[in-house]
Design an enzyme around this catalytic site. Structure first.
Site, PDB file in Angstrom:
ATOM      1  N   CYS A 124      41.725   3.620  33.893  1.00  0.00           N
ATOM      2  CA  CYS A 124      40.768   4.164  34.862  1.00  0.00           C
ATOM      3  C   CYS A 124      41.124   3.698  36.258  1.00  0.00           C
ATOM      4  CB  CYS A 124      39.347   3.709  34.501  1.00  0.00           C
ATOM      5  SG  CYS A 124      38.084   4.281  35.665  1.00  0.00           S
ATOM      6  N   CYS A 129      34.534  -0.181  39.856  1.00  0.00           N
ATOM      7  CA  CYS A 129      33.446  -0.113  38.879  1.00  0.00           C
ATOM      8  C   CYS A 129      33.298  -1.450  38.170  1.00  0.00           C
ATOM      9  CB  CYS A 129      33.739   0.999  37.869  1.00  0.00           C
ATOM     10  SG  CYS A 129      32.573   1.079  36.480  1.00  0.00           S
ATOM     11  N   CYS A 180      33.762  -2.002  33.128  1.00  0.00           N
ATOM     12  CA  CYS A 180      34.818  -2.435  32.215  1.00  0.00           C
ATOM     13  C   CYS A 180      35.458  -3.723  32.735  1.00  0.00           C
ATOM     14  CB  CYS A 180      35.883  -1.350  32.062  1.00  0.00           C
ATOM     15  SG  CYS A 180      35.337   0.077  31.101  1.00  0.00           S
ATOM     16  N   CYS A 199      35.194   9.164  33.249  1.00  0.00           N
ATOM     17  CA  CYS A 199      35.148   7.820  32.694  1.00  0.00           C
ATOM     18  C   CYS A 199      35.910   7.823  31.380  1.00  0.00           C
ATOM     19  CB  CYS A 199      33.704   7.374  32.468  1.00  0.00           C
ATOM     20  SG  CYS A 199      33.543   5.772  31.640  1.00  0.00           S
ATOM     21  N   GLN A 251      22.723   2.985  19.251  1.00  0.00           N
ATOM     22  CA  GLN A 251      24.054   2.404  19.430  1.00  0.00           C
ATOM     23  C   GLN A 251      24.981   3.398  20.129  1.00  0.00           C
ATOM     24  OE1 GLN A 251      25.000  -0.630  18.944  1.00  0.00           O
ATOM     25  NE2 GLN A 251      23.178  -1.388  17.883  1.00  0.00           N
ATOM     26  N   TYR A 268      12.127  -5.978  16.372  1.00  0.00           N
ATOM     27  CA  TYR A 268      12.850  -5.237  17.410  1.00  0.00           C
ATOM     28  C   TYR A 268      13.494  -4.019  16.736  1.00  0.00           C
ATOM     29  CZ  TYR A 268      12.560 -10.008  19.281  1.00  0.00           C
ATOM     30  OH  TYR A 268      12.132 -11.266  19.666  1.00  0.00           O
ATOM     31  N   CYS A 274      23.911  -8.738  20.455  1.00  0.00           N
ATOM     32  CA  CYS A 274      24.900  -8.190  21.380  1.00  0.00           C
ATOM     33  C   CYS A 274      25.318  -9.200  22.436  1.00  0.00           C
ATOM     34  CB  CYS A 274      24.370  -6.913  22.043  1.00  0.00           C
ATOM     35  SG  CYS A 274      22.844  -7.145  22.965  1.00  0.00           S
TER      36      CYS A 274
END
Length: 382
Positions: free
Chosen positions: A73, A81, A84, A158, A215, A244, A339
């Site tokens: 990218c 950006c 990433c 992207c 997800q 959750y 996560c």
């Protein structure tokens, strides 16, 4: 005196949690983005609030790692950006860096020495992200925010976004200084803004808010459901909890294990997600859904004592109050979907002081090109 704007040469040390590597200069720690361990780079300091550390970008590589690659990218660069973190690293090194971070967090925060492998998901490192939220600049051009900044970097596309997402938003003018959410669902339908998307996982169809949580990797939900089903030791008639719970993915897996005579308590704080869970699981009368905070429902002592608790908290983790309240219900197993490795490690340490030991841990590269990963931990009552 602030170092912001200063440039100097450093030897890059190990990777650290957050998508950067650690270097040192004149007695201070420098967290360097766009660098790799073992490299010699020129750093430009981007943020310095005083104290023992500052932040910077590698603006020139004097001695490069053999695993350095050209980012796919054009805005994955210093000042570009912020989404990433690892496009400049080979895919195999990305997974090794994530494994190193996970091991370090579990060692430092939970006192556990673990050799962890970060498992690859199908489909490769590009075109996987099925959900995205873009910002718009003052002219209404869509893009992504720079690292630790409100600045919007306009984009033409992207490479990690799945077809039907970012490509449907760029090239158009949107309301200035706002946000645009876009998702492509399992039926390949694009959703821009609030609407109902259709997803598939755990042998079921799910109607989920297109701008809510599901997800982002197309294989993640099914895989995580399989792990939960494999690890949860349940018998017909048992009780289990899904904290959750989102739109009810793990509650459905648990309901299948306990059967119609069992009891599943699903707890979700977000009203649209809880409403979607009620609709998605209407055919499973053994599931009771509570809209509210997990700690409030735990304090209320709702339902029978659970044999298994599954939790998938936000990035900040469950926290001490929730872990202690959960342990007080004495489930024999806790399956923790996380996560953030630091939050997971902190909560694993709290579980340990409440009589639970880490039995298994799997990690997945569900967010290629970024520093993020997904972990699933199995804790058992001792």
């Amino acid at each position: 005196m602030t170092w912001a704007g200063r440039q100097f040469t450093v030897e890059v040390g190990p990777v650290a949690h957050g998508g950067h590597c650690v270097a040192r200069h004149e007695g201070r720690v420098v967290f360097v983005r766009h660098a790799l361990p073992g490299e010699e780079v020129v750093v430009s300091v981007t943020e310095d609030r005083g104290g023992s550390f500052c932040r910077g970008d590698a603006i020139s590589v004097l001695s490069s790692s053999p695993d350095r690659v050209t980012p796919p990218c054009p805005v994955a660069r210093p000042g570009g950006c912020g989404g990433c973190d690892f496009q400049h690293a080979s895919v195999s090194l990305q997974r090794s860096l994530k494994a190193a971070v996970l091991s370090e967090q579990m060692s430092r925060l939970a006192g556990l020495s673990l050799d962890v492998e970060v498992e690859e998901l199908p489909g490769g490192p590009l075109a996987w992200r099925t959900r995205a939220r873009l910002a718009t600049d003052a002219e209404g051009r869509p893009g992504f925010r720079a690292h630790r900044s409100h600045e919007v970097i306009p984009v033409d596309g992207c490479p990690i976004a799945a077809p039907g997402t970012v490509d449907q938003v760029v090239g158009r003018v949107w309301p200035p200084s706002s946000e645009v959410s876009v998702a492509v669902d399992a039926s390949a339908e694009t959703h821009i803004g609030p609407s109902a998307a259709v997803e598939t996982a755990a042998r079921r169809k799910w109607r989920v808010p297109a701008d809510g949580f599901w997800q982002a990797h197309p294989d993640a939900a099914d895989l995580y459901a399989e792990v939960v089903a494999d690890w949860a030791t349940l018998s017909p008639g048992d009780a289990a909890w899904d904290l959750y719970s989102g739109v009810g993915l793990f509650a459905a897996v648990l309901a299948e294990a306990v059967g119609p005579e069992g009891e599943i308590i699903a707890v979700e704080s977000d009203p649209p997600a809880a409403e979607a869970a009620a609709d998605n699981l209407a055919d499973l009368p053994q599931v009771r859904i509570f809209q509210g905070r997990a700690e409030a429902v735990l304090r209320a002592s709702v339902g029978r004592p659970p044999a298994v608790v599954v939790l998938d908290p936000p990035r900040t983790g469950a926290g001490r109050k929730v872990v202690e309240a959960m342990a007080a219900r004495a489930p024999k197993q806790v399956i923790y979907v996380a996560c953030d490795p630091a939050a997971l490690a902190r909560d694993v340490a709290t579980f340990a002081t409440n009589g639970y030991a880490l039995e298994s841990l799997r990690a997945f590269d569900a967010f290629p090109m970024t520093h993020h990963l997904e972990c699933i931990a199995l804790l058992t009552r001792q």
